[in-house]
Write a protein that holds these residues in place. Structure first.
Motif, PDB file in Angstrom:
ATOM      1  N   GLU A  36     -30.576 -41.611 -23.604  1.00 35.85           N
ATOM      2  CA  GLU A  36     -29.824 -41.643 -22.348  1.00 35.85           C
ATOM      3  C   GLU A  36     -29.828 -40.255 -21.696  1.00 35.85           C
ATOM      4  O   GLU A  36     -29.861 -40.130 -20.473  1.00 35.85           O
ATOM      5  N   HIS A  37     -29.779 -39.209 -22.514  1.00 36.35           N
ATOM      6  CA  HIS A  37     -29.877 -37.846 -21.967  1.00 36.35           C
ATOM      7  C   HIS A  37     -31.335 -37.495 -21.658  1.00 36.35           C
ATOM      8  O   HIS A  37     -31.616 -36.834 -20.660  1.00 36.35           O
ATOM      9  N   THR A  38     -32.244 -37.954 -22.490  1.00 38.62           N
ATOM     10  CA  THR A  38     -33.658 -37.611 -22.281  1.00 38.62           C
ATOM     11  C   THR A  38     -34.174 -38.150 -20.950  1.00 38.62           C
ATOM     12  O   THR A  38     -35.017 -37.531 -20.300  1.00 38.62           O
ATOM     13  N   LYS A  39     -33.653 -39.296 -20.518  1.00 35.90           N
ATOM     14  CA  LYS A  39     -34.170 -39.910 -19.278  1.00 35.90           C
ATOM     15  C   LYS A  39     -33.874 -39.067 -18.039  1.00 35.90           C
ATOM     16  O   LYS A  39     -34.447 -39.299 -16.979  1.00 35.90           O
ATOM     17  N   THR A  40     -32.997 -38.079 -18.180  1.00 36.58           N
ATOM     18  CA  THR A  40     -32.700 -37.213 -17.027  1.00 36.58           C
ATOM     19  C   THR A  40     -33.778 -36.167 -16.805  1.00 36.58           C
ATOM     20  O   THR A  40     -33.772 -35.504 -15.770  1.00 36.58           O
ATOM     21  N   PHE A  41     -34.694 -36.027 -17.753  1.00 34.17           N
ATOM     22  CA  PHE A  41     -35.777 -35.048 -17.602  1.00 34.17           C
ATOM     23  C   PHE A  41     -37.015 -35.740 -17.024  1.00 34.17           C
ATOM     24  O   PHE A  41     -37.612 -36.609 -17.673  1.00 34.17           O
ATOM     25  N   GLU A  42     -37.375 -35.371 -15.823  1.00 33.73           N
ATOM     26  CA  GLU A  42     -38.476 -36.033 -15.131  1.00 33.73           C
ATOM     27  C   GLU A  42     -39.806 -35.848 -15.850  1.00 33.73           C
ATOM     28  O   GLU A  42     -40.710 -36.665 -15.724  1.00 33.73           O
ATOM     29  N   ASP A  43     -39.942 -34.757 -16.612  1.00 34.27           N
ATOM     30  CA  ASP A  43     -41.231 -34.462 -17.254  1.00 34.27           C
ATOM     31  C   ASP A  43     -41.474 -35.291 -18.509  1.00 34.27           C
ATOM     32  O   ASP A  43     -42.556 -35.218 -19.093  1.00 34.27           O
ATOM     33  N   ILE A  44     -40.465 -36.041 -18.950  1.00 35.73           N
ATOM     34  CA  ILE A  44     -40.616 -36.831 -20.175  1.00 35.73           C
ATOM     35  C   ILE A  44     -40.644 -38.319 -19.818  1.00 35.73           C
ATOM     36  O   ILE A  44     -39.712 -38.831 -19.194  1.00 35.73           O
ATOM     37  N   LYS A  45     -41.713 -39.000 -20.202  1.00 35.13           N
ATOM     38  CA  LYS A  45     -41.770 -40.450 -20.039  1.00 35.13           C
ATOM     39  C   LYS A  45     -40.940 -41.063 -21.156  1.00 35.13           C
ATOM     40  O   LYS A  45     -41.216 -40.857 -22.346  1.00 35.13           O
ATOM     41  N   VAL A  46     -39.911 -41.833 -20.779  1.00 39.28           N
ATOM     42  CA  VAL A  46     -38.968 -42.320 -21.772  1.00 39.28           C
ATOM     43  C   VAL A  46     -38.742 -43.811 -21.577  1.00 39.28           C
ATOM     44  O   VAL A  46     -38.750 -44.317 -20.455  1.00 39.28           O
ATOM     45  N   GLN A  47     -38.520 -44.520 -22.669  1.00 44.66           N
ATOM     46  CA  GLN A  47     -38.366 -45.978 -22.595  1.00 44.66           C
ATOM     47  C   GLN A  47     -37.657 -46.511 -23.832  1.00 44.66           C
ATOM     48  O   GLN A  47     -37.690 -45.900 -24.894  1.00 44.66           O
ATOM     49  N   TRP A  48     -37.015 -47.658 -23.654  1.00 45.58           N
ATOM     50  CA  TRP A  48     -36.535 -48.417 -24.798  1.00 45.58           C
ATOM     51  C   TRP A  48     -37.651 -49.321 -25.281  1.00 45.58           C
ATOM     52  O   TRP A  48     -38.440 -49.839 -24.485  1.00 45.58           O
ATOM     53  N   ALA A  49     -37.720 -49.545 -26.577  1.00 44.96           N
ATOM     54  CA  ALA A  49     -38.699 -50.455 -27.163  1.00 44.96           C
ATOM     55  C   ALA A  49     -37.974 -51.682 -27.720  1.00 44.96           C
ATOM     56  O   ALA A  49     -36.750 -51.699 -27.832  1.00 44.96           O
ATOM     57  N   SER A  50     -38.736 -52.705 -28.073  1.00 41.74           N
ATOM     58  CA  SER A  50     -38.128 -53.935 -28.611  1.00 41.74           C
ATOM     59  C   SER A  50     -37.572 -53.725 -30.010  1.00 41.74           C
ATOM     60  O   SER A  50     -36.631 -54.401 -30.429  1.00 41.74           O
ATOM     61  N   ASN A  51     -38.158 -52.835 -30.779  1.00 45.41           N
ATOM     62  CA  ASN A  51     -37.586 -52.481 -32.081  1.00 45.41           C
ATOM     63  C   ASN A  51     -38.106 -51.103 -32.501  1.00 45.41           C
ATOM     64  O   ASN A  51     -38.948 -50.490 -31.808  1.00 45.41           O
ATOM     65  N   GLU A  52     -37.615 -50.613 -33.617  1.00 44.05           N
ATOM     66  CA  GLU A  52     -37.908 -49.246 -34.036  1.00 44.05           C
ATOM     67  C   GLU A  52     -39.366 -49.067 -34.453  1.00 44.05           C
ATOM     68  O   GLU A  52     -39.944 -47.989 -34.268  1.00 44.05           O
ATOM     69  N   LYS A  53     -39.945 -50.097 -35.045  1.00 48.66           N
ATOM     70  CA  LYS A  53     -41.359 -49.991 -35.451  1.00 48.66           C
ATOM     71  C   LYS A  53     -42.243 -49.824 -34.225  1.00 48.66           C
ATOM     72  O   LYS A  53     -43.147 -48.981 -34.196  1.00 48.66           O
ATOM     73  N   SER A  54     -41.970 -50.642 -33.217  1.00 52.58           N
ATOM     74  CA  SER A  54     -42.744 -50.535 -31.981  1.00 52.58           C
ATOM     75  C   SER A  54     -42.546 -49.157 -31.350  1.00 52.58           C
ATOM     76  O   SER A  54     -43.511 -48.510 -30.909  1.00 52.58           O
ATOM     77  N   ALA A  55     -41.294 -48.699 -31.308  1.00 53.32           N
ATOM     78  CA  ALA A  55     -41.002 -47.390 -30.718  1.00 53.32           C
ATOM     79  C   ALA A  55     -41.729 -46.275 -31.471  1.00 53.32           C
ATOM     80  O   ALA A  55     -42.301 -45.357 -30.864  1.00 53.32           O
ATOM     81  N   PHE A  56     -41.696 -46.357 -32.803  1.00 56.84           N
ATOM     82  CA  PHE A  56     -42.341 -45.343 -33.640  1.00 56.84           C
ATOM     83  C   PHE A  56     -43.829 -45.270 -33.318  1.00 56.84           C
ATOM     84  O   PHE A  56     -44.393 -44.180 -33.102  1.00 56.84           O
ATOM     85  N   GLU A  57     -44.471 -46.428 -33.265  1.00 58.06           N
ATOM     86  CA  GLU A  57     -45.926 -46.444 -33.073  1.00 58.06           C
ATOM     87  C   GLU A  57     -46.309 -46.035 -31.651  1.00 58.06           C
ATOM     88  O   GLU A  57     -47.367 -45.446 -31.428  1.00 58.06           O
ATOM     89  N   GLN A  58     -45.449 -46.353 -30.674  1.00 58.32           N
ATOM     90  CA  GLN A  58     -45.708 -45.880 -29.309  1.00 58.32           C
ATOM     91  C   GLN A  58     -45.728 -44.346 -29.269  1.00 58.32           C
ATOM     92  O   GLN A  58     -46.627 -43.729 -28.674  1.00 58.32           O
ATOM     93  N   ALA A  59     -44.720 -43.753 -29.901  1.00 61.39           N
ATOM     94  CA  ALA A  59     -44.644 -42.288 -29.885  1.00 61.39           C
ATOM     95  C   ALA A  59     -45.774 -41.671 -30.708  1.00 61.39           C
ATOM     96  O   ALA A  59     -46.332 -40.625 -30.334  1.00 61.39           O
ATOM     97  N   LEU A  60     -46.138 -42.319 -31.817  1.00 64.88           N
ATOM     98  CA  LEU A  60     -47.249 -41.810 -32.617  1.00 64.88           C
ATOM     99  C   LEU A  60     -48.550 -41.868 -31.802  1.00 64.88           C
ATOM    100  O   LEU A  60     -49.366 -40.937 -31.837  1.00 64.88           O
ATOM    101  N   GLY A  61     -48.718 -42.950 -31.050  1.00 68.27           N
ATOM    102  CA  GLY A  61     -49.899 -43.066 -30.198  1.00 68.27           C
ATOM    103  C   GLY A  61     -49.962 -41.958 -29.161  1.00 68.27           C
ATOM    104  O   GLY A  61     -51.029 -41.391 -28.900  1.00 68.27           O
TER     105      GLY A  61
END
Length: 583
Positions: free
Chosen positions: A36-61
């Protein structure tokens, strides 16, 4: 800049200063506010994922693509992402990749108290433990640098008290200079974990561990603080602050990088001290590392292995260890407050479904979310709640067991997309006959109202694509799919009753927005016509906190009533009506 910040905000600022470009996560207390705080930084692409595994792999990618990235979750979310973590420890990273995990000692909002430090050791990735918000910011920056230098994911472990406590901090709200994104590198031997490559990567992992072990004994975030007393305390995280406040003159080994464990510093620390104890929340992780290294210490002998620490608990433990005299001072005086059991909000659209299920006497497998509160009296409608997505898989198992009970699984929309979809597919493929109810309020409500994939909005509340649950469920092949308005009590009851008596797999999608999001819903409140009230207490059985009872009559608290009308629909004498109580 001088500002009061929480630990979660500090983690977001630390990521920004470290030039992170991508962040993903699944909401879960106490971690939700980081994104919620990270989304205030325009330079960071930020999103909610459907679950933690998906989120982890998105960031790893994103990391493999050459962008510093991080993922956030609560401790139980790491269980969901564990498969990815174990393999990412082998592949390593390209740009820095940080896994922020917030533990919940005391289970303020969790189903267990697991300790992420054990996971770090298990996965063989470094873990950093900040003690407060200022450290959280610095450790986040350090984590990205470590990740790149040692080619590894790095876990930053927060706890509830670090995440949510606020403090004044001075910092420069600019990115640290000198960092440039990396190039995407195609390296099959590194990123494709077929056995031949994985065997080679495991050897590299062990080589990396040896280097990290050396680092752990050299890094300044594992430090000895000299005191004037001839006693020593080894500690980490927020426990350090409690101990330091109570016993500032002791010698301290403060551990910031706790895996690999700094065993050589510990040997240096203990050699001239009369007695050393360990203070740590939850598992005896540090204590076991010391004993495994041949250093005899005591810790859990004096301090509890469960619950969240505070000054009272730490003081009592120090007294048991004879490090100080127990004083009668109490740091936390809990006033006598009126009893307030956990309860669904007034107007919660889930309440009618639980009232109906209670009346039908069916066995209900529940899930993680607000609807867990359906287990509490007087609704008393949930009989199991284990973990995310387990309602459908456990209901499936109960139905397969062919007991003489009708079985219903209840799950929220966000949780269904998290890990509920897969067991529903299993139920369909294996021809299991029972009923699943998806309580669709189009939001992840219990963690603060974050948008999910059914909401049509992204983390910045910008319109985006949305998942249609009815089409999704029908696409599996399930034919008995029904959509009902939870406030339409009679129709909802007829459909649920019909389906629990039908020997086929069926899904009922019960819809209504959460009363608290996007803004609190408030309609004209209802009132009780006292002369018509026959004292049957049927309205009390729905468990609405807006309904009171006095002098053998029900009454409605105007300020709390949202006008949902559930009480009016269950009243057998039509004694509850919409109206202005001031007239």
């Amino acid at each position: 800049m001088r500002k009061i910040i929480s630990g979660n905000e500090a983690l977001a600022i630390g990521a920004y200063r470290a030039s992170a470009s991508f962040a993903s996560g699944y909401p879960g207390t106490p971690s939700s506010e980081i994104l919620e705080h990270t989304k205030t930084f325009e330079d960071i692409k930020v999103q909610w994922a459907s679950n933690e595994k998906s989120a982890f792999e998105q960031a790893l990618g994103a990391s493999i693509a050459g962008r510093r990235s991080f993922v956030t979750m609560k401790h139980v979310g790491l269980n969901v992402a564990a498969d990815s973590l174990m393999s990412a420890s082998y592949t390593g990273v390209n740009a820095g990749f940080v896994v922020v995990v917030a533990d919940d000692p005391g289970m303020h909002s969790s189903q267990n108290e697991q300790d992420t430090r054990l996971f770090a050791k298990f996965a063989q990735v470094p873990i950093l433990e900040p003690s407060d918000a200022k450290e959280a910011m610095g450790f986040m920056q350090y984590a990205f640098a470590l990740s790149e230098e040692y080619d590894t994911p790095v876990i930053v472990r927060s706890t509830t008290r670090v995440s949510h406590t606020q403090e004044m901090a001075y910092f420069d709200m600019h990115k640290l200079g000198g960092y440039e994104n990396k190039l995407l590198v195609k390296d099959i031997s590194k990123y494709v974990l077929v056995p031949k490559n994985a065997i080679a990567r495991h050897k590299k992992l062990l080589e990396r561990n040896a280097k990290l072990q050396k680092l752990s004994n050299e890094t300044p975030i594992n430090r000895i603080e000299q005191g004037t007393l001839n006693i020593g305390i080894i500690t980490s995280g927020v426990s350090y602050l409690y101990a330091k406040e109570l016993l500032p003159n002791a010698n301290y080994l403060k551990i910031g990088l706790s895996w690999p464990f700094p065993i050589e510093i510990a040997r240096e620390f203990v050699k001239n001290l009369d007695k050393v104890i360990v203070i740590e929340e939850l598992e005896p992780y540090i204590e076991e590392q010391l004993k495994a290294g041949g250093i005899y210490v005591e810790g859990k002998k004096f301090f509890p292995q469960d619950g969240e620490f505070n000054l009272d608990i730490v003081e009592e433990g120090l007294a048991k260890a004879s490090f100080l005299e127990k004083t009668p001072k109490k740091y936390f005086e809990v006033p006598d407050l009126p009893a307030r059991p956990p309860v669904l909000c007034p107007g919660c659209p889930h309440r009618p479904v639980f009232d109906i299920l209670h009346s039908l006497r069916v066995y209900v497998t529940g899930d993680i979310g607000c609807y867990t509160l359906g287990a509490a009296a007087p609704l008393s409608s949930i009989h199991t709640t284990v973990c995310m997505g387990a309602s459908i898989s456990m209901g499936y198992g109960l139905a397969k067991a062919s007991l003489n009970h009708k079985v219903v699984s209840v799950i929220g929309d966000s949780t269904f997309l998290h890990t509920g979809l897969q067991p529903l597919i299993d139920a369909y493929v294996n021809n299991v006959a029972y009923t699943v109810i998806i309580l669709d309020n189009s939001i992840t409500a219990m963690t603060g109202g974050q948008p999910d994939a059914t909401s049509g909005f992204n983390i910045k509340n910008e319109p985006t694509h949305k998942v249609d649950l009815e089409n999704l469920v029908r696409s599996i092949g399930i034919e008995r799919v029904f959509k009902v308005d939870q406030y339409d009590y009679q129709t909802t009851k007829e459909i649920i009753e019909q389906e629990v008596n039908t020997k086929e797999l069926s899904v009922i999608i019960a819809t209504r927005p959460c009363v608290l999001a996007p803004k609190k819903i408030k309609e004209i409140p209802y009132l009780v016509i006292a002369d018509k009230c026959i004292d049957c207490k049927r309205c009390l059985r729905v468990g609405c906190p807006a309904i009171g009872y006095k002098d053998n009559k029900a009454y409605i608290i105007e300020d709390s009533c949202t006008g949902c009308a559930l009480c009016a629909k269950v009243c057998p004498t039509n004694a509850i009506v919409k109206g202005d109580v001031n007239e």
